[in-house]
Write a protein that holds these residues in place. Structure first.
Motif, PDB file in Angstrom:
ATOM      1  N   SER A 234       0.895  -1.080   0.101  1.00 40.10           N
ATOM      2  CA  SER A 234      -0.135   0.288   0.085  1.00 40.10           C
ATOM      3  C   SER A 234       0.855   1.405  -0.277  1.00 40.10           C
ATOM      4  O   SER A 234       2.202   1.520   0.653  1.00 40.10           O
ATOM      5  N   TYR A 235       0.350   2.429  -0.146  1.00 39.51           N
ATOM      6  CA  TYR A 235       1.059   3.692  -0.036  1.00 39.51           C
ATOM      7  C   TYR A 235       1.347   3.617   0.898  1.00 39.51           C
ATOM      8  O   TYR A 235       2.545   4.378   1.053  1.00 39.51           O
TER       9      TYR A 235
ATOM     10  N   LYS B  67       8.442   7.838  -0.718  1.00 44.45           N
ATOM     11  CA  LYS B  67       7.415   9.186  -1.094  1.00 44.45           C
ATOM     12  C   LYS B  67       8.297  10.420  -1.227  1.00 44.45           C
ATOM     13  O   LYS B  67       7.760  11.492  -1.480  1.00 44.45           O
TER      14      LYS B  67
ATOM     15  N   ILE C 224       4.837   6.364  -9.828  1.00 45.81           N
ATOM     16  CA  ILE C 224       5.069   5.675  -9.145  1.00 45.81           C
ATOM     17  C   ILE C 224       3.537   5.399 -10.236  1.00 45.81           C
ATOM     18  O   ILE C 224       2.907   6.312 -10.394  1.00 45.81           O
TER      19      ILE C 224
ATOM     20  N   TYR D 261       0.475   3.296 -10.693  1.00 45.29           N
ATOM     21  CA  TYR D 261      -1.017   2.391 -10.080  1.00 45.29           C
ATOM     22  C   TYR D 261      -1.579   1.680 -11.148  1.00 45.29           C
ATOM     23  O   TYR D 261      -2.805   2.679 -11.073  1.00 45.29           O
TER      24      TYR D 261
ATOM     25  N   SER E  12      -5.202   4.153  -0.892  1.00 37.42           N
ATOM     26  CA  SER E  12      -3.923   4.846  -0.517  1.00 37.42           C
ATOM     27  C   SER E  12      -3.553   5.419  -2.128  1.00 37.42           C
ATOM     28  O   SER E  12      -2.988   6.372  -1.715  1.00 37.42           O
ATOM     29  N   TYR E  13      -3.806   4.893  -2.648  1.00 36.13           N
ATOM     30  CA  TYR E  13      -2.991   5.269  -3.994  1.00 36.13           C
ATOM     31  C   TYR E  13      -3.592   6.098  -4.880  1.00 36.13           C
ATOM     32  O   TYR E  13      -3.400   7.422  -5.401  1.00 36.13           O
TER      33      TYR E  13
ATOM     34  N   GLU F 171      -3.899   9.209  -3.394  1.00 32.88           N
ATOM     35  CA  GLU F 171      -1.952  10.702  -3.471  1.00 32.88           C
ATOM     36  C   GLU F 171      -2.072  10.989  -4.869  1.00 32.88           C
ATOM     37  O   GLU F 171      -1.562  12.197  -5.254  1.00 32.88           O
TER      38      GLU F 171
ATOM     39  N   VAL G  19       1.769  10.213  -9.062  1.00 28.66           N
ATOM     40  CA  VAL G  19       0.821   9.089  -8.893  1.00 28.66           C
ATOM     41  C   VAL G  19       0.291   9.133 -10.287  1.00 28.66           C
ATOM     42  O   VAL G  19      -1.000  10.109 -10.412  1.00 28.66           O
TER      43      VAL G  19
END
Ligand code: A3P
Length: 319
Positions: free
Chosen positions: A130-131, A139, A145, A147, A201-202, A205, A213
């Motif tokens: 998970s992020y 981070k 990233i 996803y 979570s992603y 973000e 992301v």
């Protein structure tokens, strides 16, 4: 120095053995169910990974199309090195070999600080974390990233098949019935889950940092592959030139990485990837949207939809 390493490993072992477990093979760590087997790798990744600004991370929950996207990203990013689609590494190696996962033992074992200098830039890493569990350095850096997510019902059905197939091999308990397994999934007890928290979570973000992301659904990629591959290239700073587009390079990559092409290659029909000796063929089942209808009752479907609605509606995410 060795003993210091041993001490640190012992420290990790203590952390791991204090974690709540489920199913006999999952450990509850920082809100997520991680395979106990992989916990040393997760702790080591969190402690030691130094992200580079040029790194590209493919983040997924299991069974959402990781294999497909490992192939796509590998082909996309390395397209200058491999201009001939007839002589491409993906024709002779499984995507999981060309594009390994960060927290598996390949890199991060116990407390050893791994030597990653052999990896060329940009480094491609995959992760099921998970992020919230990513190493701080990922981070904080400007690395990118990607996803990928998938509708929860198809993800569950894919996972159920996979676990039935490889569960014995990995020594994990296979749930007796699809119903039991589905209930666990809905309660959030699934590998690297709760599934919905993983996606959220992603998603959150990606809303705040869209330059960092890139959030994409399996279903969207199936529906409009050309558009999304070009968007992905743009996001990664390697847009297709007009000349490349005219030469059909976008389609070359999509065809090379298509379910039909990859699943019919000798290496993917007969080979094994190095991860736990899983047969490559296990990563290719049907590759369709909506296959859940063949396995879940309408009631199960509705239950899953309700959870999705509850979890995602307020943040504007739909399936
Ligand atoms: P199904 O079980 O629904 O067929 P992962 O790679 O994350 O383990 O996900 C596996 C799922 O992706 C499986 O879904 C598999 O068939 C599908 N898949 C594998 N390769 C694919 C490809 N090239 N295109 C589309 N789907 C693919």
């Amino acid at each position: 120095e060795n003993s210091q390493e041993d001490e640190l490993t012992q420290e990790d072992s203590d952390v791991i053995s204090s974690l709540p477990t489920a199913e006999g093979w999952l450990s509850h760590y920082q809100g997520f169910w991680i395979p106990t087997e992989g916990m040393h790798g997760v702790l080591a990744t969190q402690k030691h990974l130094q992200a580079h600004e040029t790194d590209i991370l493919l983040a997924t929950a299991p069974k959402v199309g990781t294999t497909w996207f490992k192939a796509i990203l590998f082909a996309l990013v390395n397209r200058v090195c491999y201009p001939n689609p007839q002589q491409h590494p993906l024709l002779t190696d499984n995507p999981h070999v060309l594009f390994p996962s960060l927290e598996t033992r390949m890199y991060y074992d116990k407390n050893k600080v791994p030597d990653l200098t052999f990896l060329t830039s940009p480094r491609l890493f995959a992760t099921h974390l998970s992020y919230l569990l990513l190493p701080v350095s990922v981070k904080d850096s400007t690395c990118k990233i990607v996803y990928l997510c998938r509708n929860p019902k198809d993800t569950f059905v894919s996972l159920w098949h996979f676990q039935n197939k490889v569960g014995n091999l990995m020594g994990t308990r296979v749930p007796n019935s699809i119903e039991e397994s589905f209930d666990n999934f809905c309660r959030g007890v699934s590998v690297y889950g709760p599934f919905w928290d993983h996606v959220l979570s992603y998603w959150k973000e990606s809303l705040e940092k869209h330059e960092k992301v890139f959030f994409l659904k399996y279903e969207e990629m199936k529906e409009q592959p050309t558009i999304h591959l070009k968007r992905l290239a743009e996001f990664l700073g390697c847009s297709f030139s007009l000349e490349e587009e005219e030469k059909g390079r976008v389609n070359d990559i999509l065809n090379l990485c298509s379910f039909n092409n990859l699943s019919n290659l000798e290496i993917n029909k007969k080979g094994k990837s190095s991860m736990f000796g899983i047969e490559n063929v296990s990563y290719f089942r049907r590759g369709q949207v909506g296959d859940w209808k063949n396995y879940l009752t309408a009631q199960m479907g509705e239950k899953c939809d309700r959870i999705t609605e509850e979890k995602f509606h307020s943040v504007g995410l739909e399936f």
